[in-house]
Design a protein around this motif. Structure first.
Motif: not given
Length: 150
Positions: A121-122, A68-73, A77-82, A112-116
């Motif tokens: 993930v739980t 999630v934190s490094i996704s460029a798409e 991003a969320l589907a890739q994280a799952r 979805p995950c702006p810098p900072g």
């Protein structure tokens, strides 16, 4: 002289063997100790199995937070994280619906995950125990946190 030597051998032999009552008492002691030792060993195996699942769930949550934190798409991003969480724990069957993703402060659809921000993930997972000695199931939870930024 031969008779005395023979008697001494007999006496020495008779005192070196335990009584039959001593043999019976050691069998009873063994019968009392074995079930307790077996319970301890089975308990150790059960807890080891649950601990292994806990470690895999935590590693999967950490891996999903990294995705999630490094996704460029952003849209994927969320589907890739799952998917990453499910693939990161090969011996634990993680249900993708139990992978909870939160970003603080919240991102947008475009990012979805702006810098900072921080991606958390739980994963909650129910482990089916092997023997039922400690219960039928045990719930374990893993948490991964990463700072966002590409």
């Amino acid at each position: 002289m031969t008779r005395n030597h023979h008697r001494a051998f007999r006496v020495g032999r008779a005192t070196s063997h335990p009584n039959s009552s001593e043999e019976g008492s050691s069998a009873v002691e063994f019968a009392l100790v074995v079930p307790v030792l077996m319970l301890i060993i089975i308990g150790i195996i059960e807890l080891g199995f649950a601990f292994n699942s806990q470690l895999q769930i935590t590693a999967a949550a950490r891996d999903a937070a990294r995705v999630v934190s490094i996704s460029a798409e952003p849209e994927a991003a969320l589907a890739q994280a799952r998917t990453s969480a499910v693939n990161a724990a090969p011996t634990v069957a993680i249900d993708p619906a139990t992978v909870h993703i939160a970003v603080s402060p919240a991102g947008t659809a475009e990012q979805p995950c702006p810098p900072g921000s921080t991606a958390t993930v739980t994963i909650d997972h129910t482990v089916d125990l092997l023997t039922g000695l400690l219960g039928e199931t045990m719930t374990v939870s893993g948490k991964g946190v990463m700072q966002c930024g590409i």
